[in-house]
Design an enzyme around this catalytic site. Sequence first.
Site: not given
Ligand code: PBG
Length: 328
Positions: A200, A253
């Site tokens: 991520k 992601k």
């Molecule tokens: C937080 C989380 C995020 C997303 C999924 N889980 C945001 C982040 O890490 O700040 C993002 C999903 C999206 O942008 O659609 N743990």
Amino acid sequence: MSQLDLLNIPHRPRRLRRTAAIRNLVQERTLTVNDLVYPLFVCPGSNVVEEVSSMPGSFRYSIDNAVKECKELWDLGIQCIDLFGIPEKKTEDGSESYNDKGIIQEAIRAIKKAVPDLCIMTDVALDPFTPFGHDGLVKDGIILNDETVEVLCKMSISHANAGADFVSPSDMMDGRIGAIRESLDDAGFSDVGILSYAAKYASSFYGPFRDALHSAPQFGDKSTYQMNAGNTDEAMKEIELDIMEGADIVMVKPGLAYLDIVYRTKERFDVPVAIYHVSGEYAMVKAAAEKGWIDEERVMMESLLCMKRAGGDMIFTYYAKEAAKRLR
Ligand code: PBG
């Protein structure tokens, strides 16, 4: 060109593109409704349906309406959701995250009762649960690792206890997959799976999601735990560690800008790979479509198909409902 001047070539790839029937016959990858996971935002209260301003067509639902939404998803053929919750209160220790009567725990119970066969995944991270908007506990401006993992384990057990099929840690702390696996097993939940947000990235594409959950970081950014957009070897290491620690499914992601990571992951590891088509990607398509600059439906379907082609086995997308309707 006269008849005599025709190219003398045996290979004419256009033969396989001549009619729709032929094109369909030779299509290598396809998108099906089975590949779609719908991210669902749940909030406190009753009879709430609130559109997220930066994500037209996406809503925060109170539990009663989330249940209705899940019935609709099921009727469309969507068999899996990922739950995100806005808690009643944010505390520095994030303890609402493992409250057995918390927003996610209650949502799981209500949805399981109404749509028992729907696969429920739950987000495991602390960002909506503390005032800091970071995925871990915070001390003196530092995001704590091991102390956070302890809370994530409690959170995972409480989700499993409420009936979650999978927990999906999205926090990027070190060692959390192994710790969560062990905690789930010790608590008797060896059948509950782990979908790890393994690679991520610290991405600016998450902005609209943080509006949706009121979870924008209150200081700094997430680059001490999420990955640097310039790296791919590091993604392989993260994914390998998570698989060794017991992840059943790994995620890359965001989506479109990171398909090289998906491809490399699929070449190297034999596990299902999920892709998150994130909020900013969704918002960009919505905004351009509103201006009449692109064909929303075609851009959506093309984006999702490209994720399959790159090697994604499943796609988390706010477009799941529209895509499911289109695939019927
Ligand atoms: C937080 C989380 C995020 C997303 C999924 N889980 C945001 C982040 O890490 O700040 C993002 C999903 C999206 O942008 O659609 N743990």
